[in-house]
Design a protein around this motif. Structure first.
Motif, PDB file in Angstrom:
ATOM      1  N   SER A  80       0.794  -0.903  -0.237  1.00 20.63           N
ATOM      2  CA  SER A  80      -0.155  -0.214   0.104  1.00 20.63           C
ATOM      3  C   SER A  80       0.944   1.509   0.136  1.00 20.63           C
ATOM      4  CB  SER A  80      -0.710   0.026   1.467  1.00 20.63           C
ATOM      5  OG  SER A  80      -1.900  -1.341   1.482  1.00 20.63           O
ATOM      6  N   ALA A  81       1.818   1.279   0.823  1.00 22.36           N
ATOM      7  CA  ALA A  81       3.021   2.673   1.050  1.00 22.36           C
ATOM      8  C   ALA A  81       3.423   2.183  -0.220  1.00 22.36           C
ATOM      9  CB  ALA A  81       3.894   2.151   2.174  1.00 22.36           C
ATOM     10  N   MET A  82       4.321   1.474  -1.364  1.00 26.66           N
ATOM     11  CA  MET A  82       4.620   1.879  -2.348  1.00 26.66           C
ATOM     12  C   MET A  82       3.619   1.823  -3.841  1.00 26.66           C
ATOM     13  SD  MET A  82       6.628  -2.161  -2.225  1.00 26.66           S
ATOM     14  CE  MET A  82       7.230  -1.366  -4.400  1.00 26.66           C
ATOM     15  N   MET A  83       2.574   1.716  -3.268  1.00 25.11           N
ATOM     16  CA  MET A  83       0.921   2.573  -4.402  1.00 25.11           C
ATOM     17  C   MET A  83       0.791   3.719  -4.139  1.00 25.11           C
ATOM     18  SD  MET A  83      -2.406   2.566  -3.761  1.00 25.11           S
ATOM     19  CE  MET A  83      -3.069   2.196  -2.323  1.00 25.11           C
ATOM     20  N   ALA A  84       0.650   4.187  -2.584  1.00 23.51           N
ATOM     21  CA  ALA A  84       0.700   5.433  -2.714  1.00 23.51           C
ATOM     22  C   ALA A  84       2.165   6.599  -3.137  1.00 23.51           C
ATOM     23  CB  ALA A  84       0.630   5.495  -1.427  1.00 23.51           C
ATOM     24  N   HIS A  85       2.727   5.877  -2.944  1.00 24.62           N
ATOM     25  CA  HIS A  85       3.637   6.981  -3.280  1.00 24.62           C
ATOM     26  C   HIS A  85       3.771   7.060  -5.287  1.00 24.62           C
ATOM     27  CE1 HIS A  85       7.820   8.350  -3.211  1.00 24.62           C
ATOM     28  NE2 HIS A  85       8.545   7.228  -4.371  1.00 24.62           N
ATOM     29  N   ALA A  86       3.999   5.554  -5.589  1.00 17.29           N
ATOM     30  CA  ALA A  86       3.618   5.707  -7.239  1.00 17.29           C
ATOM     31  C   ALA A  86       2.539   6.381  -7.379  1.00 17.29           C
ATOM     32  CB  ALA A  86       3.147   4.302  -7.599  1.00 17.29           C
ATOM     33  N   MET A  87       1.689   6.519  -7.324  1.00 15.50           N
ATOM     34  CA  MET A  87       0.543   7.515  -7.618  1.00 15.50           C
ATOM     35  C   MET A  87       0.842   8.954  -7.195  1.00 15.50           C
ATOM     36  SD  MET A  87      -1.689   5.153  -8.668  1.00 15.50           S
ATOM     37  CE  MET A  87      -0.977   4.284  -9.176  1.00 15.50           C
ATOM     38  N   ALA A  88       1.609   9.460  -6.323  1.00 14.44           N
ATOM     39  CA  ALA A  88       1.849  10.331  -5.783  1.00 14.44           C
ATOM     40  C   ALA A  88       3.033  10.909  -7.460  1.00 14.44           C
ATOM     41  CB  ALA A  88       2.348  10.956  -5.076  1.00 14.44           C
TER      42      ALA A  88
END
Length: 223
Positions: free
Chosen positions: A20-28
């Motif tokens: 989830s942390a990786m996903m949020a970083h990618a989406m930003a």
């Protein structure tokens, strides 16, 4: 910052937190960041061994999974190594693929700024001891942001990504010599130097290389 260890009774939940942390970083980020992080996530979900911290897959297999050519695989894997997100645990040889590992500490540090996009509950779960309460906010020393030397620039990044660790372990270091790709840092005591070499050297190397790609080695010496 305490690193998430995806083991034990809550291993499954911890794995989802990391992803989830990786996903949020990618989406930003921009399209390049999104594509790079999502490609790594595909390797993690498909082939990563969480217990052993091992990713064993050849470039041809990665190219097939990503639907790209092998040149693209080489380029993106090099970018992930440069970021410090993946590390080579065993070099490949004839008939045997390389064994890679994830640097979960670096991944969580780099994604930290975007955790709040998931929610305050996510931040509090990952860092319960860091949640500030009224009248208990501790001011940390800040490095001189105008410092022009290499260590001063590194200090700014270290303090930004983890103020508590910076204050405890990095703030008292001084820059020694810088020559032939080697940055020497001077520690005030033998214990302090030993702890840095054992637990925090990888973090120092990654940040140093981001400031100056020519840095290949970080050496900790005692004053």
């Amino acid at each position: 910052m305490q690193v998430i260890r995806p083991v034990g009774r809550e291993a499954a939940a911890k794995k989802y937190d990391i992803l989830s942390a990786m996903m949020a970083h990618a989406m930003a980020g921009d399209q390049n960041r999104q594509r790079l992080v999502m490609r790594l996530m595909s390797l993690i979900t498909a082939r990563y061994n969480w217990q052993r911290n091992e990713l064993a897959i050849g470039q041809r297999e990665i190219a097939r999974l990503w639907c790209v050519d092998e040149r693209t695989v080489k380029r993106d894997m090099a970018r992930l190594r440069q970021l410090g997100w993946i590390e080579v645990k065993r070099q490949g040889a004839r008939g045997r693929v390389a064994i890679l590992g994830l640097n979960l500490e670096r991944i969580m540090l780099d994604t930290r700024a975007e955790w709040i996009n998931i929610g305050t509950d996510f931040v509090e779960r990952l860092e319960p001891d860091q949640a500030p309460t009224p009248n208990t906010v501790v001011p940390f020393r800040r490095p001189n942001v105008a410092a022009s030397d290499l260590w001063g620039q590194i200090c700014v990044k270290l303090a930004d990504e983890d103020p508590a660790t910076f204050e405890a372990w990095f703030a008292n270091l001084k820059q020694g010599t810088v020559e032939e790709g080697c940055l020497e840092l001077l520690s005030p005591s033998r214990f302090h130097a030993t702890y840095l070499r054992t637990h925090l050297l990888s973090r120092l190397k990654t940040v140093a290389r981001r400031v100056d790609p020519g840095i290949a080695v970080v050496r900790i010496s005692v004053v």
